[in-house]
Motif scaffolding. Structure first.
Motif, mmCIF file in Angstrom:
data_model
loop_
_atom_site.group_PDB
_atom_site.id
_atom_site.type_symbol
_atom_site.label_atom_id
_atom_site.label_comp_id
_atom_site.label_asym_id
_atom_site.label_seq_id
_atom_site.Cartn_x
_atom_site.Cartn_y
_atom_site.Cartn_z
ATOM 1 N N ILE A 111 1.891 6.052 27.622
ATOM 2 C CA ILE A 111 2.529 4.742 27.479
ATOM 3 C C ILE A 111 3.763 4.821 26.580
ATOM 4 C CG2 ILE A 111 2.163 2.331 26.853
ATOM 5 C CD1 ILE A 111 0.473 3.366 29.189
ATOM 6 N N SER A 112 3.651 5.560 25.497
ATOM 7 C CA SER A 112 4.785 5.658 24.571
ATOM 8 C C SER A 112 5.985 6.304 25.247
ATOM 9 C CB SER A 112 4.382 6.460 23.333
ATOM 10 O OG SER A 112 3.355 5.807 22.629
ATOM 11 N N LYS A 113 5.727 7.336 26.016
ATOM 12 C CA LYS A 113 6.810 8.004 26.739
ATOM 13 C C LYS A 113 7.441 7.055 27.755
ATOM 14 C CE LYS A 113 7.651 11.843 29.931
ATOM 15 N NZ LYS A 113 7.034 12.947 30.698
ATOM 16 N N ALA A 114 6.605 6.298 28.485
ATOM 17 C CA ALA A 114 7.118 5.354 29.477
ATOM 18 C C ALA A 114 7.979 4.285 28.813
ATOM 19 C CB ALA A 114 5.954 4.708 30.225
ATOM 20 N N PHE A 115 7.537 3.792 27.661
ATOM 21 C CA PHE A 115 8.290 2.737 26.988
ATOM 22 C C PHE A 115 9.630 3.262 26.477
ATOM 23 C CE2 PHE A 115 9.342 -0.183 23.550
ATOM 24 C CZ PHE A 115 9.142 -1.404 24.177
ATOM 25 N N ARG A 116 9.631 4.502 25.999
ATOM 26 C CA ARG A 116 10.898 5.072 25.520
ATOM 27 C C ARG A 116 11.909 5.182 26.660
ATOM 28 N NH1 ARG A 116 7.357 8.598 22.717
ATOM 29 N NH2 ARG A 116 7.803 10.332 24.137
ATOM 30 N N GLU A 117 11.440 5.618 27.829
ATOM 31 C CA GLU A 117 12.366 5.730 28.961
ATOM 32 C C GLU A 117 12.792 4.349 29.434
ATOM 33 O OE1 GLU A 117 12.690 7.765 33.385
ATOM 34 O OE2 GLU A 117 11.171 8.485 31.970
ATOM 35 N N LEU A 118 11.875 3.385 29.371
ATOM 36 C CA LEU A 118 12.223 2.018 29.759
ATOM 37 C C LEU A 118 13.337 1.478 28.865
ATOM 38 C CD1 LEU A 118 11.587 -0.498 31.478
ATOM 39 C CD2 LEU A 118 9.900 -1.140 29.735
#
Length: 662
Positions: free
Chosen positions: A284-291
């Motif tokens: 989730i953290s990785k997804a949010f950073r890319e978002l």
């Protein structure tokens, strides 16, 4: 075309390094970044209106979290790299580990990428170190008797921490100074570009020249650099507003505008496709950073789309953003649940320490057990992990209070035994004075037993105040070592003489074996005595070679037997020779044991004589007393033998006592 058709989604594939926003959505500031707003043209029931408003608020919360993070990272691009450095649970680190971690992070080139980490380290270090200082102060107050002496505590670990943190602060300040200068210039540049955008809407200007100027402004905007985060939303929204105005103005060149709209729509559709993939990302953290990065591209790099697609595509993007944001919130809730669990563990630890602070303990050994228990609980407390931020200070305060109460309870016990320790100090100081007085003595035979006795007494004396313990022990040890070093040197000098004595005695044994009695009692006795004196004159032999004395005594026994000396004379000569050997060896312990043995033998013989005389008395009182029978005669004979033996033992004791008086 209004802009080059290069692919602006070079970072939308998730392969580039994208910054992580660790800030909570609760920290988001109110802002509006929606591309368009629409008004409800139909009247809805109040409940539906409330639901719509709540849903819009949720969407806005998710968007604000993205916007605020991008605003912060747009101001300082090095902040993005903080996400590549894991944020540890520094509350579980020891003071040594915190200093080591600080040293490692300070050496990072981009100082702002570790700013949050270092501040967390500082917070954990300060809490632990302040707790340590409080304990040391309490120990000092409990043991110190001088009211004028101030508490001081120097920690090399704290000095190292301050040194490394000072390096970080200098790097950070230099970075801020450079950054603020650039931010100010970049802001002025962007505001100038916005003003120039306003002036593009000029019917008098050739549309071709206007488009060229517009694209130049967009390129300048793209390369204008970071601006202060508190100006970010306002400046960007202002820019987009005038860009859209310009697009509306382009109805004069509909074909060019529509091509640009089409290109922008394609780019935003690519972003939406990527966000749909991110919605299924397990990290989730990785997804949010890319978002975050995709929002930045959407906002900063891609222009508007046609009005017919504007709401639809934005709503789709917002919906997906909220979906990822909600998953992130669930992750935060899980973390908060773990923190709550850690809080319960720490509460139990505090409660256990509070109980230990009331248990009555009556001895030093029992207190050592209690101290070990608290030390183990302290380690468990540090290892338990983070607790909710809103109760962190409160939890620390409760822990420190519990430990402080335990220490106060412990110190009250040791305060009660302070008098005993002071008495022990006086006893040990007396032994130190005695050891110093004897350390230069060369009368080794007399001084050595005393020094050994002093050492035994030292061992029997209990603890002294810690303040003086090392000092008096060093003085005592130095005095003892000084004396025994001299004794060792003396024995080393004696060793060569002892070896020579052994060689002489060994050679003399051959001479003694050849000795023959001539038959004249007095002459033979004088000759034997002369041999004994010669033997004594050779001196003491090494301890490991004292067997030679046994060989000498064996030869003497044979000579005495041939000489037909009285039993008493023979016994006394043997005893005299043995005592002389013990005396030469300075073995006072064996001499004392010999004396005790003789005194016991005297007592035994006297008791035996007393018993025999009682028996005689019994027989003399009978009717046949005038005529002594064989039993009485045997008893009288035994009495005479015992009296003769008693006389020998008394002579031996007298000889020993004379030896002690010499």
């Amino acid at each position: 075309m209004l802009e080059e058709k290069n692919d602006n989604l070079h970072e939308a594939d998730g392969k580039s390094g994208i910054g992580l926003n660790d800030s909570s959505p609760d920290d988001a500031i109110e802002t509006s970044i929606s591309e368009t707003t629409t008004e409800n043209e139909t009247s809805l029931p109040e409940s539906e209106v409330e639901n719509i408003e709540a849903e819009e608020a949720d969407h806005q919360e998710a968007l604000d979290a993205i916007t605020n993070s991008n605003a912060e990272e747009s101001e300082d691009e090095t902040l993005k790299e903080r996400h590549a450095i894991p944020m540890q649970d520094y509350d579980t680190f020891s003071l040594d580990a915190l200093v080591d971690e600080l040293k490692r992070l300070v050496n990072t080139d981009k100082v702002m990428s570790v700013k949050d980490h270092i501040e967390e380290i500082k917070k954990s270090f300060s809490l632990q170190f302040n707790h340590l200082i409080e304990e040391k102060r309490e120990e000092f107050n409990a043991s110190n008797q001088d009211p004028n002496e101030e508490f001081q505590y120097h920690s090399p670990l704290k000095s190292k921490f301050d040194e490394y943190y000072s390096i970080f602060r200098e790097k950070r300040n230099a970075h801020f100074k450079h950054l603020q200068t650039n931010l100010k210039l970049n802001l002025e540049n962007r505001l100038t570009i916005v003003e120039e955008l306003k002036e593009l809407i000029n019917p008098q200007e050739n549309i071709k020249d206007t488009l060229k100027h517009f694209n130049e402004l967009r390129e300048r905007w793209k390369n204008a650099g970071a601006i202060p985060k508190d100006k970010y939303n306002h400046v960007w929204n202002n820019y987009h507003f005038h860009v859209e105005n310009f697009y509306d103005y382009l109805h004069l060149d509909r074909e060019a505008r529509d091509l640009d709209f089409k290109y922008n729509l394609e780019q935003k559709q690519k972003i939406i496709a990527r966000v749909e993939e991110l919605a299924n990302e397990t990290d989730i953290s990785k997804a949010f950073r890319e978002l975050q990065d995709l929002h930045r591209i959407w906002k900063e790099d891609i222009g508007p789309v046609s009005k017919e697609h504007r709401d639809t595509i934005w709503n789709k993007f917002s919906e997906l953003t909220k979906k990822i944001h909600d998953k992130r919130e669930l992750l935060f809730e899980s973390q908060r649940a773990n923190e709550q669990q850690n809080l319960e563990i720490k509460k139990e630890i505090i409660a256990t320490i509070e109980v230990l602070a009331t248990e009555k303990v009556g001895s030093h050994s029992q207190w050592l057990v209690q101290i070990q228990k608290v030390e183990a609980l302290r380690n468990d407390f540090f290892a338990a992990g983070k607790v909710p931020a809103e109760v962190n200070e409160q939890t620390w305060a409760a822990f420190k209070t519990a430990v402080r109460n335990f220490n106060s309870f412990k110190n009250s016990f040791y305060k009660d035994i302070k008098k005993d320790q002071n008495d022990n100090l006086n006893k040990k100081m007396a032994l130190v004075a005695k050891a110093k007085e004897l350390q230069e003595s060369t009368d080794f035979s007399a001084t050595t037993p005393i020094m050994k006795q002093i050492q035994e007494e030292w061992k029997q004396i209990g603890h002294v105040p810690k303040k003086y313990s090392d000092k008096i022990w060093k003085e005592f040890k130095d005095a003892c070592n000084h004396y025994f070093d001299k004794l060792k040197e003396h024995k080393s000098e004696e060793n060569s003489d002892e070896v020579a004595a052994f060689d002489n005695k060994k050679a003399y044994l051959d001479t003694l074996r050849e000795f023959q009695l001539i038959g004249d009692h007095k002459t033979d006795l004088d000759a034997i005595k002369a041999h004994i004196e010669t033997w004594k004159g050779f001196g003491k032999v090494p301890f490991s070679r004292r067997h030679i004395e046994g060989k000498f005594n064996k030869i003497l026994d044979a000579l005495f037997e041939k000489l037909s000396l009285s039993k008493k004379d023979t016994e006394m000569m043997r005893f005299s020779n043995r005592i002389d050997s013990l005396s030469e060896s300075n073995d006072t312990r064996k001499l004392d044991n010999e004396k005790i043995f003789i005194m016991r033998k005297i007592e035994e013989v006297q008791n035996e004589i007393f018993q025999l005389e009682n028996n005689i008395q019994f027989f003399t009182n009978t009717k046949n007393a005038k005529k002594e029978n064989s039993i009485v005669l045997e008893v009288r004979k035994n009495i005479a033998i015992h009296k003769e033996s008693l006389e020998v033992w008394k002579d031996k004791l007298k000889q020993l006592r004379n030896l002690n008086q010499q």
